[in-house]
Design a protein around this motif. Structure first.
Motif, PDB file in Angstrom:
ATOM      1  N   GLN A 178       2.929  39.815   4.706  1.00 34.52           N
ATOM      2  CA  GLN A 178       2.433  38.529   5.215  1.00 34.52           C
ATOM      3  C   GLN A 178       3.432  37.435   4.891  1.00 34.52           C
ATOM      4  OE1 GLN A 178      -1.526  37.509   3.921  1.00 34.52           O
ATOM      5  NE2 GLN A 178      -1.592  35.683   5.219  1.00 34.52           N
ATOM      6  N   PRO A 179       3.687  36.529   5.862  1.00 32.19           N
ATOM      7  CA  PRO A 179       4.610  35.446   5.541  1.00 32.19           C
ATOM      8  C   PRO A 179       3.998  34.457   4.554  1.00 32.19           C
ATOM      9  CG  PRO A 179       3.845  35.241   7.827  1.00 32.19           C
ATOM     10  CD  PRO A 179       3.242  36.487   7.264  1.00 32.19           C
TER      11      PRO A 179
ATOM     12  N   SER B  64       4.691  30.551   3.309  1.00 29.67           N
ATOM     13  CA  SER B  64       5.497  29.341   3.496  1.00 29.67           C
ATOM     14  C   SER B  64       5.236  28.419   2.306  1.00 29.67           C
ATOM     15  CB  SER B  64       5.166  28.717   4.850  1.00 29.67           C
ATOM     16  OG  SER B  64       6.120  27.762   5.189  1.00 29.67           O
ATOM     17  N   GLY B  65       4.552  27.308   2.509  1.00 25.43           N
ATOM     18  CA  GLY B  65       4.310  26.409   1.375  1.00 25.43           C
ATOM     19  C   GLY B  65       3.266  26.936   0.399  1.00 25.43           C
ATOM     20  N   GLY B  66       2.492  27.905   0.835  1.00 26.07           N
ATOM     21  CA  GLY B  66       1.505  28.523  -0.049  1.00 26.07           C
ATOM     22  C   GLY B  66       0.281  27.666  -0.331  1.00 26.07           C
ATOM     23  N   GLN B  67       0.142  26.534   0.344  1.00 21.39           N
ATOM     24  CA  GLN B  67      -0.969  25.629   0.019  1.00 21.39           C
ATOM     25  C   GLN B  67      -2.303  26.152   0.531  1.00 21.39           C
ATOM     26  OE1 GLN B  67      -0.501  22.806  -2.109  1.00 21.39           O
ATOM     27  NE2 GLN B  67       1.146  24.285  -2.305  1.00 21.39           N
ATOM     28  N   THR B  68      -2.247  27.046   1.474  1.00 23.21           N
ATOM     29  CA  THR B  68      -3.462  27.723   1.927  1.00 23.21           C
ATOM     30  C   THR B  68      -3.494  29.143   1.384  1.00 23.21           C
ATOM     31  OG1 THR B  68      -3.560  26.411   3.932  1.00 23.21           O
ATOM     32  CG2 THR B  68      -4.710  28.520   3.975  1.00 23.21           C
ATOM     33  N   LEU B  69      -2.350  29.803   1.473  1.00 24.00           N
ATOM     34  CA  LEU B  69      -2.327  31.222   1.138  1.00 24.00           C
ATOM     35  C   LEU B  69      -2.509  31.476  -0.363  1.00 24.00           C
ATOM     36  CD1 LEU B  69      -2.037  34.104   2.074  1.00 24.00           C
ATOM     37  CD2 LEU B  69       0.452  33.806   2.158  1.00 24.00           C
TER      38      LEU B  69
ATOM     39  N   HIS C 187       5.615  18.755   4.898  1.00 23.55           N
ATOM     40  CA  HIS C 187       4.959  17.549   5.408  1.00 23.55           C
ATOM     41  C   HIS C 187       5.684  16.303   4.900  1.00 23.55           C
ATOM     42  CE1 HIS C 187       2.109  20.609   6.263  1.00 23.55           C
ATOM     43  NE2 HIS C 187       1.324  20.478   5.207  1.00 23.55           N
TER      44      HIS C 187
ATOM     45  N   THR D 160       3.868  23.256   4.840  1.00 19.08           N
ATOM     46  CA  THR D 160       4.821  23.175   5.953  1.00 19.08           C
ATOM     47  C   THR D 160       4.110  23.137   7.301  1.00 19.08           C
ATOM     48  OG1 THR D 160       4.955  25.571   6.217  1.00 19.08           O
ATOM     49  CG2 THR D 160       6.475  24.547   4.617  1.00 19.08           C
TER      50      THR D 160
ATOM     51  N   CYS E 145      -4.652  18.824  10.421  1.00 21.48           N
ATOM     52  CA  CYS E 145      -4.088  17.682  11.146  1.00 21.48           C
ATOM     53  C   CYS E 145      -3.063  18.095  12.201  1.00 21.48           C
ATOM     54  CB  CYS E 145      -3.417  16.738  10.148  1.00 21.48           C
ATOM     55  SG  CYS E 145      -4.558  16.033   8.950  1.00 21.48           S
TER      56      CYS E 145
ATOM     57  N   VAL F 252       6.527  31.439  13.198  1.00 18.21           N
ATOM     58  CA  VAL F 252       6.748  30.125  13.802  1.00 18.21           C
ATOM     59  C   VAL F 252       8.039  29.582  13.196  1.00 18.21           C
ATOM     60  CG1 VAL F 252       5.898  27.768  14.048  1.00 18.21           C
ATOM     61  CG2 VAL F 252       4.284  29.693  14.119  1.00 18.21           C
TER      62      VAL F 252
ATOM     63  N   LYS G  60      -7.862   9.272  11.656  1.00 16.23           N
ATOM     64  CA  LYS G  60      -8.475  10.342  10.858  1.00 16.23           C
ATOM     65  C   LYS G  60      -9.593   9.791   9.993  1.00 16.23           C
ATOM     66  CE  LYS G  60      -6.770  13.282   6.975  1.00 16.23           C
ATOM     67  NZ  LYS G  60      -5.533  13.826   6.360  1.00 16.23           N
TER      68      LYS G  60
ATOM     69  N   PHE H 238      -9.425  16.670   4.072  1.00 15.17           N
ATOM     70  CA  PHE H 238      -9.025  17.106   5.399  1.00 15.17           C
ATOM     71  C   PHE H 238      -9.730  16.156   6.374  1.00 15.17           C
ATOM     72  CE2 PHE H 238      -7.171  21.503   5.768  1.00 15.17           C
ATOM     73  CZ  PHE H 238      -6.916  21.714   4.430  1.00 15.17           C
TER      74      PHE H 238
HETATM   75  C1  FAD Z   1      -5.684  19.946  -1.570  1.00 22.19           C
HETATM   76  C2  FAD Z   1      -5.246  20.246  -0.176  1.00 22.19           C
HETATM   77  C3  FAD Z   1      -5.426  19.274   0.784  1.00 22.19           C
HETATM   78  C4  FAD Z   1      -5.024  19.517   2.094  1.00 22.19           C
HETATM   79  N1  FAD Z   1      -5.235  18.544   3.013  1.00 22.19           N
HETATM   80  C5  FAD Z   1      -4.867  18.775   4.295  1.00 22.19           C
HETATM   81  C6  FAD Z   1      -5.052  17.795   5.298  1.00 22.19           C
HETATM   82  O1  FAD Z   1      -5.527  16.689   5.052  1.00 22.19           O
HETATM   83  N2  FAD Z   1      -4.694  18.107   6.557  1.00 22.19           N
HETATM   84  C7  FAD Z   1      -4.127  19.307   6.869  1.00 22.19           C
HETATM   85  O2  FAD Z   1      -3.791  19.531   8.008  1.00 22.19           O
HETATM   86  N3  FAD Z   1      -3.925  20.247   5.939  1.00 22.19           N
HETATM   87  C8  FAD Z   1      -4.262  20.013   4.673  1.00 22.19           C
HETATM   88  N4  FAD Z   1      -4.041  20.971   3.726  1.00 22.19           N
HETATM   89  C9  FAD Z   1      -3.432  22.239   4.130  1.00 22.19           C
HETATM   90  C10 FAD Z   1      -1.920  22.126   4.013  1.00 22.19           C
HETATM   91  O3  FAD Z   1      -1.433  21.288   5.005  1.00 22.19           O
HETATM   92  C11 FAD Z   1      -1.252  23.491   4.095  1.00 22.19           C
HETATM   93  O4  FAD Z   1       0.032  23.265   3.673  1.00 22.19           O
HETATM   94  C12 FAD Z   1      -1.180  24.156   5.441  1.00 22.19           C
HETATM   95  O5  FAD Z   1      -2.437  24.342   6.005  1.00 22.19           O
HETATM   96  C13 FAD Z   1      -0.548  25.532   5.313  1.00 22.19           C
HETATM   97  O6  FAD Z   1       0.827  25.377   5.200  1.00 22.19           O
HETATM   98  P1  FAD Z   1       1.636  26.188   4.129  1.00 22.19           P
HETATM   99  O7  FAD Z   1       3.070  25.947   4.430  1.00 22.19           O
HETATM  100  O8  FAD Z   1       1.199  25.829   2.779  1.00 22.19           O
HETATM  101  O9  FAD Z   1       1.282  27.695   4.509  1.00 22.19           O
HETATM  102  P2  FAD Z   1       0.925  28.965   3.640  1.00 22.19           P
HETATM  103  O10 FAD Z   1      -0.237  28.659   2.761  1.00 22.19           O
HETATM  104  O11 FAD Z   1       2.119  29.503   3.000  1.00 22.19           O
HETATM  105  O12 FAD Z   1       0.474  29.931   4.781  1.00 22.19           O
HETATM  106  C14 FAD Z   1      -0.695  29.726   5.548  1.00 22.19           C
HETATM  107  C15 FAD Z   1      -0.871  30.873   6.531  1.00 22.19           C
HETATM  108  O13 FAD Z   1       0.111  30.817   7.546  1.00 22.19           O
HETATM  109  C16 FAD Z   1       0.967  31.962   7.526  1.00 22.19           C
HETATM  110  N5  FAD Z   1       2.288  31.413   7.756  1.00 22.19           N
HETATM  111  C17 FAD Z   1       2.941  30.527   6.976  1.00 22.19           C
HETATM  112  N6  FAD Z   1       4.075  30.143   7.561  1.00 22.19           N
HETATM  113  C18 FAD Z   1       4.178  30.800   8.722  1.00 22.19           C
HETATM  114  C19 FAD Z   1       5.114  30.808   9.768  1.00 22.19           C
HETATM  115  N7  FAD Z   1       6.197  30.034   9.744  1.00 22.19           N
HETATM  116  N8  FAD Z   1       4.891  31.618  10.806  1.00 22.19           N
HETATM  117  C20 FAD Z   1       3.791  32.380  10.863  1.00 22.19           C
HETATM  118  N9  FAD Z   1       2.859  32.419   9.925  1.00 22.19           N
HETATM  119  C21 FAD Z   1       3.045  31.618   8.853  1.00 22.19           C
HETATM  120  C22 FAD Z   1       0.726  32.593   6.196  1.00 22.19           C
HETATM  121  O14 FAD Z   1       0.922  33.982   6.231  1.00 22.19           O
HETATM  122  C23 FAD Z   1      -0.718  32.241   5.921  1.00 22.19           C
HETATM  123  O15 FAD Z   1      -1.552  33.117   6.607  1.00 22.19           O
HETATM  124  C24 FAD Z   1      -4.424  20.745   2.418  1.00 22.19           C
HETATM  125  C25 FAD Z   1      -4.239  21.720   1.449  1.00 22.19           C
HETATM  126  C26 FAD Z   1      -4.641  21.472   0.152  1.00 22.19           C
HETATM  127  C27 FAD Z   1      -4.404  22.530  -0.887  1.00 22.19           C
END
Ligand code: FAD
Lengths: 263, 787
Positions: free
Chosen positions: A25-26, A28-33, A75, A106, A119, A158, A173, A181
Motif C-alpha cells: 500500500q502506498p 504518503s503523508g500518513g495523516q490518514t493511513l 498542504h 499531501t 477539502c 496519483v 468551509k 474537517f
Molecule cells: C487532525 C487531522 C485533521 C485533518 N483535517 C483535514 C481537513 O480539514 N480537511 C481535509 O481535507 N483533510 C484533513 N485531514 C486529512 C489530511 O488532509 C490527510 O493528509 C489526507 O487525507 C491524506 O493525505 P496523506 O498524504 O496523509 O495520505 P496517507 O495517510 O499517507 O494515505 C491516505 C490513503 O491514500 C493512499 N495514498 C497516499 N498517497 C497516494 C498516492 N499518491 N496515490 C495513490 N494512493 C495514495 C494511501 O495508501 C492511503 O490509503 C486531517 C487529518 C488529521 C489527522
C-alpha cells in the motif's frame, strides 16, 4: 499496529514495482493511513513510501497555464507556493487540519483517500482539474466515484494534479467542531466552461457538483441567484454533528457565501 | 501594592519549569527493570452473556507471559463503592458487584474481559486478538427512562431492577413543597438534559504494579488524585493487602478533573499481576481506551419547577432527576447526584421550600462519577436556567429577579441541609454588571445585527460547596471514608522546610501556593519551602484533591502543623534568648523579645533543634517536625456571578462567544495568578460542555463520540479572552486561612450563562424556544431557529 515492511523508492518506476508486491500500500503523508494502522484497522504487509520521489514534489505552472501540483506535495507547500497563482486553492490547503497535518499530509493522499468530508476533492472537482497517475490522466468528473471510492486501480499512484486556473474562485468551509474537517464546504469557480460548484461533507456519495447552482450562477453570478435554491437533505450524511436537513441548508449557505466572497 | 512573595503574591508556578522543559516525571515516564506490559481485551458489546473465554491459542503467542481472565480473580474482592446512599424509604441503594475482569456478563463497551501480560505492548495486543470470546448479545439499556420501565432488560440480574436508588431530599418537606405549588401565583417548568462528558485529561491513565519478594511489599505507581485513598480501597477491599505492605505513588499527574479520583480495575490488575508474574506490570491507556474506560461525568435528565408568589418571590423548588450511574457504581458515583447536588439546590436564593428527587439508574454505559464540579454544575445549570426562564415568562429583568431573591443575611441555613457561612451575592452581581458592560450591550447588539448576526447576553449566579468535608457529617450521609486532610512539616537543621501534604497537585500549582502560605507564616523566602505529595510512603495520610478542597482542607492542615512548628520554635527561641516564651515574637524569619532588640534568626533556632547543645532538653524533644490532621467544621461556599455574550449566525446556527466575565468570591486568595488560571480552565470546561462536548451513545450502547474526530474539546480559538475578577471577598469563617476554593467554579458557573445568552440571541431573532439542550451545536441552534 501490525508489523509491515517499508520500501522507500526514489523513482516512480520503483514505486510501481514495489506496489506490485502482495498486500502493498502506498504511504504518503500518513495523516490518514498511520492512525488507521495504529487502530489496527488495516494490515498491509508492505508500505511503499512515496515521500522520496522527487518527481512527485512541488508546485509549478505548465505551458497551458495550469497549476501542476506533484502528488507528494504537502498542504503547507501548496498553501505557500500556490498562493500567487491560485489563491482559492492555496487558501483551501492552508485551512486543512492543523500545522502538523499540513506539514505531512499531501494532495495525492487526500484525493486517493477521497474522504467524503475532505477539502481537496472539492477543490479538484470544483476546478475541473485532471488527476495524473503513473498510468493515465483522469478528469475530475470521472475520478470521484463515491465515499472513499475513486477511479484508481489497485497499485495506481496519483503523481500529479493539474488545475486549470479559474478567473475567480472561493472555498467556503463550515467546520465540524471536533475534527475540524468540513461539516459542509463549497468550492465555487468561474471557469472558461462556466461556473462549477463542488460540495463536500454533505453527501453519502462523497464530493458532488451542485448542477442546479452551477446553472443558476452561469446565468446570473450573484449570491441572490442561489438564495432560492435548495438541495434534498433526506439522503445526506446525518450524524452527531448535523442532520441531513442541516447539511442541506449549509450547502446553500456555503455556496451563497462563496459567491458573495468572489464579489 | 502587589506583594512579591507569601500570601497574596502572584508567584510564578515553580512546577512549570519542569513541566515546560519536558522534565516532569509522569507515571508513563517511569519504567521498572524487567517490566512486562498488559493489554486489556475489552468488550465491544454493550450487554451480553459470556459463554466462554478461550485463551488457548493466545497463550502460545510470541512474548506472552501470562493471560488472566475472571477465574484468576475468584478469590479477590470486587471494586468497592465509597458511598452508600439511603433511598427515600430508608433502604440502602442497590449495590451490584464490580469485578476486576468481567464475570458472567459484559455490561458496557470497554469493560475488560481478559488481560494479556507480554514482553511488549504489541505482543500483548496480538495475543489479545487471538483470545476467543463467545458472547451472546443481550438487548442494551441506554436510555434511563426506558431502563426503569417494567420489563426492561436488567443490567444486573441479581438486582431487583435498574434503579440504584430513588432519593428524596428532604423527604419530610415534600408535602409542604407540593402545597406551595398549589398556592403559587406562577409556576415555571423546565425539562433539560445535563449532557454526559468525557473528562479527557491530557495524560491518559497509567498503572505500574511492582512486587518486592524480599519484603513482600507491593508498590503501585498510578495516575491518581489521591494515592492514599487508592491504597485503602485497593488494599482493604480488593486485594487484601495491609497498608504497611502497600505503597501507592502518584507522581506528576497530567490533569484529573475528577476522573482520576476513582479506583479502577487496571490499578488492581497491575498490582495483582506483578506478584502473580513476579515482574513489574505496566499499563498505559491509549486515548481510545480512555474514552471507554475512564469514568464519565454529568448525564442527568431533569424536570425542575419553580413556584413564585404574586410579588415574584420564590416560594418553592421541586426537581425530578434521572442520574446515570452507568453499568457499575464507580467509587463515589452515588454521592454526586445526591449530596453534591441536592444540597446545592437553594443556589443563591432564599427559597423557603425545596424538594429534590433523584433516581439513579444503571445502564449499559461506562460508569459515571464526579467530573469537575460534580453535582454542583448540574444543580447550578437547572436552577439558573429555570430562574432565567421564569424571568422571561413574567416579563421581568432576569438580573432584577435574581437580586430580589438573593440571600442577604449570613449565616444562612438553607432548606436543603447546609449552612452558608458567608457571601455577598449583591456585591458579585454589582461587580459583574460593571465588568460585562451591560449598559453597552445594546450598541454591541446593533453592531452585530448590522452584520446579519444576532447577539445575546446571558447571566447567572452560582454557589458551590467546597472544602469537602466534615467527616462526621459525611459519615451520616453515607460516606465510607473521612474527609479530613493531613500535613507533616519537617524543618531541617539549616532552616529549610519540607511539607508533606495529603493533597495532590495535578495541575493546580500546590507546590507554589502551599509554599507561599508556610513562608508567610514564618516570614521566610518561599524557596525555602518544598512541597511533597503523591506518595503514601512520604505523607502520613491523605484524602486527596477534588471538590476544591486542597487549600481549604489540606492548606488548613498545613497551617495547623506549621503553627505547632512555630510554637515549638518559640520555646527554643525563648531558651536561646533567655526570655519568657510569652514575650517571643516571630517576624520576618526572626524571633525577638518583645520590646527589646534581642533576636535570634530562624536558622539558628532550627539548628539548635538538631544540634541541641544549648537546648531545653528537659522540657522539649530535639528536632522540629510536626504533623496535623484537619477536619473542617463546614463546607466552604464560593459564589459568583457570570456573564456571557454570544454572537449567533442565524444561517448556520454557529455560536461564538464574544465576551465572558466572571466575578467570583473565593474568600481570601493565596496566589491571584493561580486562582485566575483555575477559573480560566474551569471556564474552558464549562464552555466546552455548553457548546461542544457531547458524549453520545447509540441505542445499542456503542459510544458514538469515541475519539477526538467526534468528541469536540474546546480549543483556544473557541474561547474568548476572559475577564475574571476575584476582588469581592467574604472570607470563610471556619478555616484558618479564610479560603473557599476556586478549582471548580468556572465549570460550575459558566454553562447556564452560555445557554442563557444563546436563548437571548434567539429571542432577539424572533424565536423563543424556551430551552435548548447542551451542547448547543450549530445544528441544534439551526433546527431550533427553523423548527
Ligand atoms: C487532525 C487531522 C485533521 C485533518 N483535517 C483535514 C481537513 O480539514 N480537511 C481535509 O481535507 N483533510 C484533513 N485531514 C486529512 C489530511 O488532509 C490527510 O493528509 C489526507 O487525507 C491524506 O493525505 P496523506 O498524504 O496523509 O495520505 P496517507 O495517510 O499517507 O494515505 C491516505 C490513503 O491514500 C493512499 N495514498 C497516499 N498517497 C497516494 C498516492 N499518491 N496515490 C495513490 N494512493 C495514495 C494511501 O495508501 C492511503 O490509503 C486531517 C487529518 C488529521 C489527522
Amino acid at each position: 499496529m501490525y508489523n509491515f515492511d517499508v520500501e522507500q523508492p526514489s523513482t516512480l518506476a520503483d514505486a510501481v514495482q514495489a506496489l506490485s508486491r502482495d498486500e502493498a500500500q502506498p504511504l504518503s503523508g500518513g495523516q490518514t493511513l498511520i492512525p488507521t494502522l495504529k487502530a489496527r484497522l488495516a494490515a498491509p504487509s508492505v508500505l511503499v513510501s512515496l515521500g522520496g520521489i522527487a518527481d512527485m514534489q512541488g508546485v509549478s505552472v505548465d505551458g497551458e497555464g495550469r497549476l501542476c501540483i506533484g502528488g507528494g506535495t504537502t498542504h503547507a507547500t501548496v498553501a505557500a507556493e500556490a498562493a500567487a497563482h491560485y489563491p482559492a486553492l492555496a487558501g483551501l490547503a492552508a485551512r486543512i487540519g492543523d500545522p502538523a497535518v499540513r506539514n505531512r499530509g499531501t494532495i495525492g493522499g487526500s484525493v486517493a483517500n477521497n474522504d467524503p468530508s475532505a477539502c481537496y476533492p472539492a477543490g479538484v472537482l470544483g476546478s475541473g482539474a485532471v488527476i495524473v497517475t503513473n498510468a493515465r490522466e483522469i478528469a475530475a468528473d470521472d475520478y470521484f466515484q463515491g465515499m472513499f471510492d475513486t477511479a484508481l486501480e489497485e497499485g495506481e499512484i496519483v503523481t500529479e494534479v493539474k488545475f486549470p486556473i479559474p478567473s475567480a474562485a472561493h472555498y467556503e468551509k463550515m467546520l465540524q467542531p471536533a475534527s475540524r474537517f468540513p461539516l459542509v464546504a463549497a468550492f465555487v469557480a468561474k471557469t472558461a466552461a462556466g461556473v462549477r460548484v463542488a460540495i463536500t461533507g454533505a453527501s453519502n456519495n462523497g464530493v458532488f457538483r451542485w448542477r442546479e447552482a452551477e446553472a443558476a450562477l452561469s446565468a446570473n453570478f450573484s449570491a441572490d441567484a442561489v438564495a432560492g435554491l435548495s438541495v434534498d437533505g433526506s439522503d445526506m450524511i446525518s450524524d452527531l454533528h448535523g442532520t441531513g436537513a442541516y447539511r442541506a441548508n449549509l450547502v446553500g449557505v456555503m455556496t451563497k457565501r462563496a459567491v458573495a466572497a468572489m464579489g | 501594592m502587589p506583594k512579591d512573595g507569601g500570601i497574596g503574591a502572584s508567584s510564578k508556578r515553580r512546577e512549570d519549569v519542569r513541566f515546560l522543559t519536558g522534565n516532569g516525571n509522569y507515571t508513563d515516564d517511569m519504567n521498572m527493570r524487567g517490566q512486562a506490559y498488559v493489554h486489556f481485551l475489552r468488550s465491544d458489546i454493550a450487554h451480553g452473556t459470556i459463554n466462554s473465554v478461550d485463551t488457548s491459542a493466545a497463550a502460545g503467542m510470541p512474548g506472552v507471559v501470562q493471560i488472566f481472565t475472571a477465574t484468576d480473580f475468584e478469590g479477590v474482592g470486587g471494586m468497592p463503592c465509597g458511598w452508600q446512599v439511603t433511598d427515600k424509604h430508608g433502604e440502602a441503594m442497590q449495590e451490584p458487584g464490580h469485578p476486576v475482569l468481567a464475570t458472567g456478563k459484559v455490561r458496557h463497551v470497554g469493560e475488560p474481559i481478559a488481560a494479556v501480560v507480554a514482553e511488549s505492548v504489541e505482543q500483548a495486543r496480538d495475543a489479545a486478538e487471538a483470545i476467543n470470546v463467545d458472547i451472546s448479545e443481550l438487548p442494551a439499556v441506554v436510555n434511563m427512562k426506558d431502563a426503569v420501565k417494567e420489563g426492561a432488560p436488567k443490567v444486573h440480574d441479581d438486582l431487583t431492577s435498574n434503579l440504584c436508588y430513588d432519593w428524596g431530599f428532604v423527604e419530610e418537606n415534600k408535602g409542604a413543597v407540593d402545597q406551595a405549588f398549589v398556592d403559587a401565583a406562577h409556576v415555571t417548568t423546565l425539562e433539560l438534559v445535563n449532557n454526559r462528558l468525557v473528562a479527557n485529561p491530557m495524560e491518559p491513565r497509567v498503572a505500574i504494579g511492582d512486587y518486592n519478594r524480599s519484603d513482600g511489599e507491593h508498590t503501585l505507581y498510578t495516575t491518581s488524585q489521591n494515592p492514599h485513598v487508592i491504597r485503602l480501597l485497593m488494599g482493604a477491599f480488593v486485594l487484601g493487602i495491609p497498608e504497611h505492605k502497600l505503597r501507592v505513588v502518584a507522581p506528576d499527574v497530567g490533569g484529573g478533573f475528577g476522573t482520576k479520583i476513582f479506583h479502577y480495575q487496571e490499578e488492581a490488575f497491575c498490582t495483582f499481576a506483578a506478584k502473580a508474574c513476579n515482574r513489574p506490570v505496566k499499563w498505559t491507556s491509549t486515548r481510545s481506551e480512555a474514552f471507554i474506560s475512564d469514568a464519565h461525568g454529568r448525564d442527568h435528565v431533569t424536570k425542575i419547577e419553580l413556584a413564585l408568589d404574586a410579588a415574584h418571590n420564590f416560594t418553592a423548588i421541586r426537581t425530578d432527576t434521572y442520574a446515570n450511574m452507568g453499568a457499575y457504581l464507580s467509587t463515589f458515583a452515588p454521592s454526586v447526584p445526591t449530596w453534591l447536588h441536592g444540597t446545592l439546590m437553594a443556589g443563591n436564593y432564599k427559597t423557603p421550600l425545596i424538594y429534590v428527587n433523584v433516581k439513579a439508574v444503571f445502564t449499559n454505559t461506562v460508569p459515571v462519577d464526579a467530573y469537575r464540579g460534580a453535582g454542583r454544575p448540574e444543580a447550578t445549570f437547572q436552577l439558573e436556567r429555570l430562574v432565567d426562564k421564569a424571568a422571561h415568562e413574567l416579563g421581568v429583568d432576569p438580573i432584577a429577579l435574581r437580586r430580589q431573591n438573593f440571600i442577604t443575611e449570613f449565616p444562612y441555613a438553607t432548606p436543603v441541609a447546609v449552612e452558608y457561612d458567608t457571601g455577598d451575592y449583591v456585591a458579585t452581581m454589582d461587580r459583574l454588571e460593571e465588568m460585562a458592560d451591560a449598559a453597552g450591550f445594546k450598541a454591541r447588539r446593533a453592531a452585530s445585527e448590522a452584520n446579519g448576526k444576532l447577539r445575546g447576553l446571558g447571566v447567572n449566579c452560582y454557589i458551590e460547596a467546597c472544602g469537602i468535608a466534615p467527616s462526621n457529617l459525611v459519615g451520616q450521609l453515607g460516606a465510607r471514608a473521612g474527609l479530613y486532610e493531613s500535613a507533616t512539616v519537617r524543618v531541617n537543621a539549616t532552616g529549610g522546610l519540607v511539607v508533606m501534604t495529603g493533597s495532590h497537585s495535578h495541575g493546580q500549582g500546590h507546590e507554589t501556593s502551599f509554599a507561599q502560605v508556610v513562608a508567610e507564616m514564618i516570614g521566610i523566602d518561599e524557596n525555602m519551602v518544598e512541597i511533597v505529595h503523591g506518595d503514601t510512603a512520604r505523607t502520613p495520610m491523605g484524602m486527596g484533591t477534588y471538590g476544591s478542597r486542597s487549600i481549604a482542607v489540606g492548606g488548613s492542615a498545613m497551617v495547623r502543623a506549621t503553627e505547632k512548628i512555630i510554637a515549638k520554635a518559640k520555646k527554643i527561641a525563648s531558651h536561646l534568648l533567655e526570655a519568657s516564651e510569652g514575650d517571643i515574637e516571630l517576624k520576618d524569619g526572626a524571633f525577638s523579645v518583645a520590646g527589646t532588640d534581642k533576636s535570634v534568626a530562624w536558622g539558628d533556632v532550627t539548628l539548635a533543634a538538631y544540634v541541641p547543645h544549648n537546648y531545653p532538653l528537659e522540657d522539649i524533644e530535639p528536632g522540629l517536625e510536626e504533623t496535623a490532621f484537619y477536619d473542617p467544621s463546614n463546607f466552604t461556599y464560593p459564589s459568583g456571578a457570570y456573564a456571557c455574550e454570544v454572537e449567533l449566525d442565524p444561517e448556520t446556527g454557529q455560536v461564538t462567544i464574544e465576551r465572558f466575565s466572571a466575578a467570583d468570591d473565593f474568600g481570601n486568595i493565596i496566589n491571584p495568578m493561580i486562582v485566575s488560571g483555575q477559573v480560566h480552565g474551569g471556564l474552558a470546561q464549562g464552555i466546552g460542555q455548553a457548546l461542544l462536548e457531547n458524549c453520545a451513545y447509540d441505542a445499542d450502547g456503542q459510544l458514538q463520540s469515541a475519539s477526538y474526530m467526534d468528541y469536540a474539546m474546546p480549543r483556544a480559538s473557541d474561547l474568548p479572552f476572559y475577564d475574571v475578577d476575584h476582588s469581592c471577598q467574604t472570607p470563610c469563617t471556619h478555616n484558618p486561612l479564610g479560603v473557599k476554593g476556586c478549582g471548580e467554579a468556572g465549570a460550575i458557573g459558566s454553562p447556564p450563562a452560555v445557554v442563557n445568552a444563546v436563548l437571548d440571541a434567539m429571542r432577539s431573532g424572533g424565536k423563543d424556544v424556551g430551552h435548548i439542550d447542551m451542547p448547543v451545536t450549530p445544528s441544534r441552534v439551526w433546527a431550533a431557529m427553523n423548527g
